[in-house]
Design a protein around this motif. Structure first.
Motif, mmCIF file in Angstrom:
data_model
loop_
_atom_site.group_PDB
_atom_site.id
_atom_site.type_symbol
_atom_site.label_atom_id
_atom_site.label_comp_id
_atom_site.label_asym_id
_atom_site.label_seq_id
_atom_site.Cartn_x
_atom_site.Cartn_y
_atom_site.Cartn_z
ATOM 1 N N GLY A 92 3.863 -52.653 108.123
ATOM 2 C CA GLY A 92 3.494 -53.787 108.964
ATOM 3 C C GLY A 92 3.738 -53.488 110.425
ATOM 4 O O GLY A 92 4.874 -53.216 110.826
ATOM 5 N N ALA A 93 2.657 -53.535 111.230
ATOM 6 C CA ALA A 93 2.759 -53.182 112.650
ATOM 7 C C ALA A 93 2.542 -54.391 113.537
ATOM 8 O O ALA A 93 1.873 -54.318 114.562
ATOM 9 N N ILE A 136 5.342 -45.744 110.687
ATOM 10 C CA ILE A 136 4.948 -47.141 110.577
ATOM 11 C C ILE A 136 3.492 -47.198 110.148
ATOM 12 O O ILE A 136 2.633 -46.536 110.742
ATOM 13 N N ILE A 137 3.209 -47.961 109.083
ATOM 14 C CA ILE A 137 1.857 -48.060 108.544
ATOM 15 C C ILE A 137 1.412 -49.516 108.543
ATOM 16 O O ILE A 137 2.238 -50.437 108.551
ATOM 17 N N ASP A 149 -7.283 -51.791 112.760
ATOM 18 C CA ASP A 149 -6.816 -51.475 114.115
ATOM 19 C C ASP A 149 -5.961 -52.633 114.619
ATOM 20 O O ASP A 149 -5.706 -53.603 113.894
ATOM 21 N N ALA A 150 -5.540 -52.540 115.888
ATOM 22 C CA ALA A 150 -4.548 -53.461 116.410
ATOM 23 C C ALA A 150 -5.072 -54.807 116.876
ATOM 24 O O ALA A 150 -4.413 -55.815 116.682
ATOM 25 N N PRO A 151 -6.216 -54.897 117.579
ATOM 26 C CA PRO A 151 -6.545 -56.152 118.257
ATOM 27 C C PRO A 151 -6.626 -57.347 117.314
ATOM 28 O O PRO A 151 -7.199 -57.282 116.231
ATOM 29 N N TRP A 194 -2.990 -46.766 110.908
ATOM 30 C CA TRP A 194 -3.821 -47.888 110.494
ATOM 31 C C TRP A 194 -4.542 -47.582 109.182
ATOM 32 O O TRP A 194 -4.656 -46.423 108.768
ATOM 33 N N GLU A 195 -5.043 -48.645 108.563
ATOM 34 C CA GLU A 195 -5.787 -48.545 107.301
ATOM 35 C C GLU A 195 -4.976 -47.812 106.232
ATOM 36 O O GLU A 195 -5.529 -47.054 105.430
#
Length: 514
Positions: free
Chosen positions: A15-16, A36-37, A42-44, A130-131
């Motif tokens: 969890g980011a 960290i996964i 992606d982030a936005p 990510w993903e």
């Protein structure tokens, strides 16, 4: 077949969001090898939180992100409280909380906080993966986690696993930890709106009406303004209706016309807490461990402070042999779960007053909207009462007095008024012939040992990055104070250093003799 993925590491974080990013930053800065996964592509994403508390700023300060956060937010926000036909200016910045370098709340988007934390991690060589979908784990001298990335199943081995994957946490479910509590019969409507009308820009506006509060913040992402208000559940899942939202504006006496709603979202509101924060090498933090109503702006801040309390402990515990880290690991749940229980009660009460649908909260809101305008200035002049209330919201009054890591030696006298287990207050001190603020002195990632002027400490140190010793010449006496990495006093004695080495050994930061 499952492909092995890299060498064993100290901490894997799932969890980011703000909690996971903060946990990765804290653990890394205290020497842990972290990954960290996150299952998202992606982030936005649009922000759900907008307030960073002074205590949160304090725990972030040693990690070099404060200047960027302050530049992105408003460190002294102004509020206009709309009570029927009267608008009452409220300036929280005039209160200025004592004993902290951050006397005010910071109004800043959650997305900006996360962006700052990601950049800090990237500068340290840690990228969010990510993903990457966490699916399960097994305990095996730590954990071996199964992760799916672009359809490929992989294994990641780590000493510890932190679930920061939100209220629907897969880590929590896989660990068999129950999720106690319930959902509120209300949702939070968030919307970015375009406005015409007499609404002063750059200021937060709060409208009060019988059905609840309506917040209008200058923090929109798809438009200038962000709206937050509690609503009955939208069971039809239809988009936010502009006429309905305009009706809410009119009832809250916000004199503006909504010309557009480029984005909106409804968020389910719950009050829940995990039955336990740890199972073996698996830990929960943030919304995976607790979820509250948004009243009081507690959620994001409590999660970051969870990360502050857990990150350094796992980094230190990873270097301790065998079972010698048992007390250190046990202390996380002993400290943070009671805090979450207190925050849950506080937010439950605030949400009842803010959005409760019964006759009592409705009548209270009617009475305050009718007669509250002249009362607000009087309440603001009650500085002692107001300071206490704000310190409670800012989590500056939380303590760990009953933690297994808290040691208080009652003999002698100490220059620090706060007992062991409490946050160390800021003050001006003399160290190395210069005057400086105490919080500036300890604003580096380490355990800080503060010796009073005449305290004897004869252990020469080989620097190990975990312990820093300072002699405070402006503190007469022979006492010792040890400040934990998260700013709480772990050890306090008014008579020498007896017991200090034992405490440092307990947490894995004992001095190394040359």
């Amino acid at each position: 077949m499952i492909a092995p993925d890299g060498e064993p590491l100290d901490v894997l974080i799932v969890g980011a969001g703000t909690t996971g990013l903060a946990a990765a930053l804290f653990a890394h800065d205290y020497g842990a090898h972290v990954r960290i996964i996150d299952r998202r592509p992606d982030a936005p994403r649009f922000s759900r939180a907008f307030l960073v508390q002074p205590r949160t700023l304090e725990v972030l300060r040693p990690h070099g992100v404060i200047d960027e956060l302050l530049a992105l937010g408003d460190p002294s926000p102004q509020v206009h409280l709309h009570l029927r036909r009267r608008c009452v200016p409220v300036r929280p910045g005039e209160l200025r909380l004592p004993n902290t370098a951050f006397p005010n709340f910071l109004l800043v988007r959650q997305a900006d906080v996360e962006a700052v934390l990601r950049r800090a991690l990237r500068n340290r060589g840690v990228e969010v993966e990510w993903e990457s979908q966490f699916t399960s784990y097994r305990a095996d001298k730590g954990v071996v986690c199964e992760v799916t990335h672009h359809g490929v199943r992989r294994q990641i081995a780590a000493r510890f696993l932190i679930g920061c994957d939100g209220s629907t946490s897969t880590v929590r479910a896989t660990a068999g930890i129950s999720w106690d509590g319930a959902a509120y019969p209300r949702e939070i409507l968030l919307a970015d709106v375009e406005l015409d009308g007499d609404v002063q820009p750059g200021i937060a506006h709060i409208g009060l009406h019988r059905q609840g509060l309506l917040f209008l913040l200058p923090t929109g992402e798809a438009a200038q303004w962000r709206v937050l208000t509690a609503q009955p559940p939208n069971r039809t899942h239809t988009p936010t209706d502009r006429h309905h939202l305009q009706h809410l504006f009119d009832r809250a006496h916000l004199h503006a016309h909504i010309t557009g709603i480029p984005w909106s979202e409804r968020v389910r509101v719950q009050h829940r807490i995990a039955s336990r924060y740890r199972r073996g090498p698996v830990f929960l933090a943030g919304d995976a461990a607790h979820t509250f109503s948004p009243a009081g702006g507690q959620g994001m801040n409590t999660g970051i402070q969870d990360a502050a309390g857990l990150g350094w402990k796992l980094a230190f515990a990873a270097r301790l042999p065998g079972r010698s880290n048992a007390t250190l690991l046990r202390s996380y749940a002993a400290e943070r779960r009671p805090v979450a229980q207190q925050v849950l009660l506080l937010t439950h009460l605030l949400f009842w007053a803010e959005a409760g649908r019964g006759p009592v909260p409705s009548l209270l809101r009617i009475a305050f909207s009718s007669a509250g305008a002249p009362l607000v200035p009087l309440l603001l002049r009650r500085r002692r009462l107001l300071t206490y209330a704000v310190q409670l919201l800012a989590q500056l009054r939380r303590h760990y007095r009953h933690s297994p890591l808290t040691v208080e030696d009652a003999r002698g006298s100490t220059a620090v008024a706060a007992p062991a287990g409490e946050r160390i207050p800021d003050e001006e001190v003399t160290v190395n012939g210069a005057r400086q603020q105490l919080h500036h002195l300890i604003a580096t990632p380490a355990i800080h040992m503060l010796l009073q002027r005449d305290t004897s400490w004869e252990v020469p140190l080989i620097p190990n990055g975990r312990l820093r010793v300072h002699r405070v010449r402006s503190w007469p006496g022979t006492g010792t104070v040890i400040v934990r990495p998260d700013g709480y006093i772990g050890f306090r004695s008014g008579s020498g250093t007896q017991g200090a080495t034992e405490w440092l050994t307990l947490v894995g930061a004992s001095p190394t003799r040359s």
